[in-house]
Design a protein around this motif. Structure first.
Motif, PDB file in Angstrom:
ATOM      1  N   PHE A   1      -1.216   5.304   8.621  1.00 48.06           N
ATOM      2  CA  PHE A   1      -1.061   6.548   7.615  1.00 48.06           C
ATOM      3  C   PHE A   1      -1.198   7.579   8.696  1.00 48.06           C
ATOM      4  O   PHE A   1      -0.556   8.665   8.354  1.00 48.06           O
TER       5      PHE A   1
ATOM      6  N   THR B   1       2.466   1.882  -3.377  1.00 48.50           N
ATOM      7  CA  THR B   1       1.087   2.201  -4.135  1.00 48.50           C
ATOM      8  C   THR B   1       0.825   3.654  -4.064  1.00 48.50           C
ATOM      9  O   THR B   1       0.938   4.418  -5.022  1.00 48.50           O
ATOM     10  N   TRP B   2       1.041   4.036  -2.643  1.00 46.23           N
ATOM     11  CA  TRP B   2       0.563   5.750  -2.443  1.00 46.23           C
ATOM     12  C   TRP B   2       1.881   6.367  -3.160  1.00 46.23           C
ATOM     13  O   TRP B   2       1.531   7.418  -3.741  1.00 46.23           O
ATOM     14  N   ARG B   3       3.210   6.113  -3.011  1.00 46.43           N
ATOM     15  CA  ARG B   3       4.050   6.677  -3.500  1.00 46.43           C
ATOM     16  C   ARG B   3       4.205   6.882  -4.908  1.00 46.43           C
ATOM     17  O   ARG B   3       4.354   7.965  -5.607  1.00 46.43           O
TER      18      ARG B   3
ATOM     19  N   LEU C   1      -7.424   4.034  -0.512  1.00 44.80           N
ATOM     20  CA  LEU C   1      -6.215   2.892  -0.078  1.00 44.80           C
ATOM     21  C   LEU C   1      -6.445   2.345   1.465  1.00 44.80           C
ATOM     22  O   LEU C   1      -6.369   1.230   1.624  1.00 44.80           O
TER      23      LEU C   1
ATOM     24  N   LEU D   1      -0.573  11.037   7.103  1.00 43.48           N
ATOM     25  CA  LEU D   1      -1.288  10.964   5.834  1.00 43.48           C
ATOM     26  C   LEU D   1      -2.462  10.677   5.965  1.00 43.48           C
ATOM     27  O   LEU D   1      -2.926  10.460   4.911  1.00 43.48           O
ATOM     28  N   SER D   2      -3.346  10.823   6.966  1.00 37.31           N
ATOM     29  CA  SER D   2      -4.645  10.506   6.954  1.00 37.31           C
ATOM     30  C   SER D   2      -5.370  11.355   7.711  1.00 37.31           C
ATOM     31  O   SER D   2      -4.749  12.215   8.834  1.00 37.31           O
TER      32      SER D   2
ATOM     33  N   ARG E   1      -5.234  14.045  -2.515  1.00 39.13           N
ATOM     34  CA  ARG E   1      -4.579  13.359  -1.483  1.00 39.13           C
ATOM     35  C   ARG E   1      -5.432  12.689  -0.595  1.00 39.13           C
ATOM     36  O   ARG E   1      -5.766  11.532  -0.426  1.00 39.13           O
TER      37      ARG E   1
ATOM     38  N   ILE F   1       0.831  -1.059  -0.023  1.00 37.75           N
ATOM     39  CA  ILE F   1      -0.127  -0.097   0.105  1.00 37.75           C
ATOM     40  C   ILE F   1       0.721   1.165   0.092  1.00 37.75           C
ATOM     41  O   ILE F   1       0.494   2.128  -0.647  1.00 37.75           O
ATOM     42  N   PHE F   2       1.962   1.341   0.709  1.00 37.92           N
ATOM     43  CA  PHE F   2       2.711   2.364   0.730  1.00 37.92           C
ATOM     44  C   PHE F   2       3.501   2.574  -0.490  1.00 37.92           C
ATOM     45  O   PHE F   2       3.607   3.813  -0.818  1.00 37.92           O
TER      46      PHE F   2
ATOM     47  N   ALA G   1      -7.504  10.017  -2.539  1.00 41.62           N
ATOM     48  CA  ALA G   1      -6.731   8.829  -2.862  1.00 41.62           C
ATOM     49  C   ALA G   1      -6.571   7.830  -1.438  1.00 41.62           C
ATOM     50  O   ALA G   1      -6.477   6.562  -1.571  1.00 41.62           O
ATOM     51  N   ILE G   2      -5.875   8.587  -0.454  1.00 45.94           N
ATOM     52  CA  ILE G   2      -5.813   8.029   0.893  1.00 45.94           C
ATOM     53  C   ILE G   2      -7.100   7.050   1.290  1.00 45.94           C
ATOM     54  O   ILE G   2      -6.882   5.961   1.795  1.00 45.94           O
TER      55      ILE G   2
END
Length: 618
Positions: free
Chosen positions: A360, A264-266, A307, A365-366, A300, A261-262, A303-304
């Motif tokens: 996250f 994928t995020w990057r 995920l 990031l969340s 952002r 997942i990380f 998308a988060i």
């Protein structure tokens, strides 16, 4: 549902929250299928005493009212016909001399679903459109997975080796982010010890095992694919509008993410940055370059959200992001446990993947306290665009968020509102524009647009109803009157072009700026144009200009527009007003003074007058 609301529904047709049965002498057996369907989906009204004839609903009446009502309610509360006791709200009506019974079946809590008949989970139903559909095996498994007290992502992945499952680069990247953001924690360099400390590896029967969250977040590709035999995300860029596209057409850029997942995020952020707009500005406090794209916050958070909230136990459907020229669509397997209205509340929500979300959040990031959806709406509002659209489908257990790249207030909308001859606030003008766009709007739509609570949204809607600009269909639903629809549709391009000449705002930075938001009649309210070399007024800037009466501190100004981040407030709202000399400092030679306040310049007062007396200021 009051009598008038019931009559309104009877003049339409059955749909996902409204079902009618004749039930003149007995409770029909299929009524319990509808109860199951409403309870498993999003709730709804079941009405006895109405029959369908020639595709129209006709009042037939219930003949033995008390007996049928008592039999139906006692069955629902006995727990015998259905696997759970169903608490309903019941009402009686008399229409045309005939009796009707209405029962509101609420959505059942996540941990009580599925609601099924005769002790057989296979007799679970969901509501789709106007029908009650029996659950498929996959749909039933989704209900059972979501109902589990032990969340899917926290369970151990016993078949995956604990000493080699993790991708070292991912863990090192995460550790760097974590300790930078949380310097109070002792640094743990060993990857296994670090993951064990945060429960991404757990001890069970004297053995250490990775959790599913640990594998999905930090795992090597082969172990991620072993646990999740479908992609984490399907990213597609399609260089055409949504309406002109067909599934048979080829995408212009595609990447199927099958990493953790990380990673994928990057990778997703890297792809987004290649195509995003990059304005240039400086932070007035740090003098550091600020070049986040203007829609980055919304992208952002969306998308988060995709995920961290998807159903990773669903191996038959994959999450996707489709970027069209006129919108971006985020689609997720797995519905939100909250309602669409609750998603706008700044409170903690029930989570499908708490371990993934915490990972996250620990590195910033969340969202905290359920503010992610609100941040998306706020960012889109600042950009002056049509509000996002959420489809939280509890029947299909899927979630879709659409970000439209369309301005809410166009020249045509501006001219239409100017022609109505009614004075509206900026928020009311926006609600009116959304009603024109959608034809029907709910209080939740209004709340998402203006960012307020239900009371403020209701006040805006009530004013528009009072001005006969909206028609009230029920307590939460409103429509644009037909005559206003026709007036808007009949506006010609020539009339729009001619009208727009009288609705210009001029500043020293640009020779001519066309406001994109209007308050109707004698008030104008420009909205977001890009801050920088092309100056426009956002709704927050308009609020400041129209409310200035004397010198005010930055704290007071921030309170007016509901901002809490001082740096962003300076960058996005205050500095552009200073640069265009609409606002000035009271102590210009000491810009950092604790006694610093701000006031309108002469030009700012002229513009304030123009905003307040649009037609009178020529």
């Amino acid at each position: 549902m009051n009598r008038d609301e019931l009559l309104e529904k009877l003049h339409t047709f059955e749909w996902n929250d409204f079902e009618c049965k004749k039930a003149s002498r007995e409770v029909p057996e299929d009524a319990y299928k509808t109860v199951s369907a409403f309870a498993n989906t999003a709730g709804g009204w079941l009405v006895f005493g109405v029959q369908e004839r020639n595709r129209r609903l006709e009042i037939a009446g219930v003949e033995e009212v008390d007996r049928i009502q008592n039999n139906f309610l006692s069955t629902l509360r006995s727990g015998q016909k259905l696997n759970r006791i169903i608490q309903v709200q019941e009402k009686k009506y008399e229409i045309e001399g005939k009796h009707l019974l209405a029962f509101y079946i609420p959505e059942s809590p996540r941990n009580e679903k599925p609601i099924y008949l005769k002790g057989d989970p296979r007799q679970s139903y969901i509501r789709r459109g106007a029908g009650d559909e029996q659950c498929t095996q996959s749909e039933l498994e989704r209900f059972l997975r979501d109902a589990s007290l032990l969340r899917y992502d926290s369970e151990p992945a016993s078949e995956i080796p604990v000493d080699s499952f993790f991708d070292e680069n991912t863990v090192r990247w995460y550790q760097a982010q974590f300790f930078r953001r949380n310097p109070e924690h002792d640094e743990i360099e060993d990857p296994i010890e670090f993951l064990l400390n945060w429960n991404y590896i757990i001890e069970q029967d004297k053995h250490m095992l990775p959790t599913r969250a640990g594998v999905l977040l930090f795992g090597k590709g082969r172990y991620v694919r072993q646990l999740l035999p479908r992609p984490v995300l399907d990213y597609q860029r399609i260089d055409t509008s949504f309406e002109q596209w067909s599934p048979e057409e080829r995408w212009h850029d595609r990447y199927v993410f099958e990493e953790n997942i990380f990673q994928t995020w990057r990778g997703l952020v890297a792809r987004y940055m290649r195509i995003a707009e990059h304005p240039f500005s400086l932070d007035p406090d740090t003098f550091r370059r600020i070049d986040d794209p203007p829609d980055y916050i919304a992208f952002r958070e969306a998308a988060i959200n995709l995920l961290v909230h998807q159903d990773y136990g669903d191996h038959s459907r994959k999450a996707s992001i489709k970027l069209f020229t006129d919108r971006t669509i985020f689609w997720n397997p797995g519905d939100a446990f909250a309602t669409e209205a609750e998603l706008l509340d700044p409170t903690e929500k029930e989570l499908r993947n708490p371990s993934i979300i915490k990972a996250f959040r620990r590195i910033g990031l969340s969202d905290q306290a359920g503010t992610g959806i609100r941040a998306i709406y706020r960012n889109w509002h600042e950009l002056g665009r049509v509000p996002p659209k959420i489809h939280n489908d509890k029947a299909r257990k899927q979630f879709e968020l659409i970000l439209f790249k369309k301005p809410l207030i166009t020249e045509k909308m501006l001219q239409f509102q100017h022609s109505l001859g009614v004075t509206l606030s900026a928020e009311q003008a926006e609600v009116m524009a959304l009603a024109v766009e959608q034809k029907r709007i709910t209080l939740t739509d209004i709340r998402g647009l203006v960012g307020g609570n239900f009371r403020e949204a209701k006040a805006a809607a009530d004013y528009l109803v009072h001005q006969q600009l909206l028609e009230m269909l029920d307590d939460t639903l409103f429509k644009l009157p037909d005559d206003l629809i026709n007036r808007y549709d009949n506006l010609t391009p020539a009339a729009v072009q001619a009208g727009s000449k009288t609705l210009k705002v001029t500043t020293e930075v640009t020779t001519e700026v066309t406001p994109e938001v209007t308050a109707v009649g004698t008030k104008l309210g420009p909205s977001w144009d890009q801050v920088g070399t092309k100056l426009g007024l956002s709704l927050d800037q308009m609020k400041l200009l129209t409310n200035f009466e004397g010198p005010h501190s930055i704290t007071e100004l921030m309170e007016w527009v509901g901002r809490t981040n001082r740096t962003k407030f300076r960058e996005e709202i205050l500095n552009p007003l200073l640069e265009t000399r609409l606002v000035e400092m009271t102590i210009p030679d000491k810009p950092r003074s604790s006694k610093q306040k701000y006031r309108l310049t002469e030009k700012g007062r002229e513009l304030q007058a123009q905003l307040s007396h649009g037609d009178d200021q020529k």
